[in-house]
Design an enzyme around this catalytic site. Structure first.
Site, PDB file in Angstrom:
ATOM      1  N   GLU A   1       4.479  -0.565   2.037  1.00 22.90           N
ATOM      2  CA  GLU A   1       4.635  -0.782   0.593  1.00 22.90           C
ATOM      3  C   GLU A   1       4.542  -2.249   0.188  1.00 22.90           C
ATOM      4  OE1 GLU A   1       8.103   0.936  -1.208  1.00 22.90           O
ATOM      5  OE2 GLU A   1       7.844   2.875  -0.215  1.00 22.90           O
TER       6      GLU A   1
ATOM      7  N   GLU B   1       0.841  -1.204   0.000  1.00 21.65           N
ATOM      8  CA  GLU B   1       0.000   0.000   0.000  1.00 21.65           C
ATOM      9  C   GLU B   1       0.872   1.247   0.000  1.00 21.65           C
ATOM     10  OE1 GLU B   1       0.749   1.580   2.973  1.00 21.65           O
ATOM     11  OE2 GLU B   1       1.731  -0.276   3.590  1.00 21.65           O
TER      12      GLU B   1
END
Length: 352
Positions: free
Chosen positions: A316, A173
């Site tokens: 991430e 994300e």
């Protein structure tokens, strides 16, 4: 087909395949159960796929990118603009998870599900629900229909990737302010105090953390999310990135594929997915335990033990990517090692 119809199609993992996988593990010429959590992971993947043969040939990272209106409250030291910059960098390979994924030979699939501006970049999947969420400290972050739409984006992308042959999904994300939304959701879903589940995010000072806690408390007080209704919690104090990841977990379950949880934000999305569909829990694999305060709490609630304890809190999808080579190594032992019977260890021949 609406969201409830899709959820209704999710089946528990196949326990007979799990048992056959354990028999294979126990026949291998090594100390019994000596790879611990990795053996459990392989047997669970067998149950997901409904067959004892387990390989990880084509994994990928799905990175959901979105902005959060609560950033207007000063809950982060980082500018909102960074979301768009990093989202574009996913497409050029200039992010932390991209660097790690290159080493492991894993593609990163970035999705704009709610970035606050338009991004032109090859390789970016554009599925924008809105230009960021509303400020949850003043009103619901999104409507219930928007939350459903974002979940369906995650489901559809995951099912499409499964049709392309991807066999494991790592969750990632990007969204400035998303440790604030995740902490709000964790507080409600875990029935914990806000201070217990809220950390420094991307490097807040102690005063910054106190302000962040106050903002989350206000958001919960203003919106009164129902802890027994995970969709209500997601819509009122969540984010589009989290909602998209909820869909990735549900899509993985529909496709009978494992989905690797990354860190705190990713784990909150996993918890929301399981609250929506308990059968989806069988398709989750942990990777690491985030250094955010609620990282371990959420994994404990999900009944999962992480493979890695690196003190990471980058996001991430970095933790999930780090776990994939280890899982592949476990598969290599599972598939390539001789059995006790094959190496003529007489007392173990019955395990063949």
């Amino acid at each position: 087909m609406n969201l409830q119809d899709k959820i209704a199609q999710i089946e528990p993992i196949d326990q007979s395949a799990v048992e056959r996988s354990w028999r294979r593990w126990d026949s291998i010429a090594k100390p019994l159960r000596s790879l611990g959590l990795l053996e459990q992971a392989v047997t669970r993947i067998a149950g997901m796929r409904r067959e004892p043969e387990v390989t990880i040939e084509k994994p990928c990272v799905v990175a959901m990118c979105a902005d959060n209106g609560v950033v207007d409250e000063g809950v982060t030291q980082t500018s909102r603009d960074v979301t768009a910059v990093v989202t574009k960098n996913f497409t050029t390979g200039a992010t932390s998870v991209c660097s790690m994924a290159r080493v492991a030979g894993i593609p990163v699939v970035p999705v704009d599900i709610g970035v606050a501006c338009d991004i032109e970049a090859d390789g970016l999947i554009r599925k924008k629900i809105a230009y960021g969420t509303q400020n949850m400290a003043q009103r619901p972050a999104m409507t219930r229909d928007q939350a459903v739409a974002a979940i369906e984006v995650g489901i559809d992308i995951t099912l499409d990737l499964a049709r392309q042959g991807y066999d494991l999904f790592a969750t990632g994300e990007m969204g400035i302010g998303n440790t604030t939304t995740s902490s709000a959701m964790a507080a409600v879903l875990l029935h914990r105090s806000v201070s217990e589940v809220t950390g420094r995010g991307a490097g807040l000072t102690s005063e910054g953390v106190r302000h962040k806690i106050a903002v989350i408390r206000r958001a919960i007080a203003v919106n009164q999310p129902d802890p027994d209704d995970p969709l209500d919690v997601l819509a009122k104090v969540g984010g589009f990135d989290i909602a998209g990841l909820v869909g990735v977990y549900l899509g993985g379950a529909l496709a009978h594929r494992p989905v690797l949880i990354d860190g705190f934000i990713s784990s909150v999305a996993a918890l929301c997915a399981v609250r929506l569909c308990p059968a989806a829990a069988g398709y989750l694999l942990p990777s690491h335990v985030s250094d955010e305060p609620a990282g371990a709490l959420v994994l404990e609630e999900l009944g999962l033990k992480p493979f890695l304890t690196c003190g990471m809190c980058l996001g991430e999808g970095t933790g999930a990517v780090a776990a994939i080579p280890i899982l592949r190594m476990a598969c290599a032992v599972y598939n390539d090692m001789s059995t006790f019977a094959e190496v003529e260890i007489e007392e173990y021949k019955h395990l063949k």
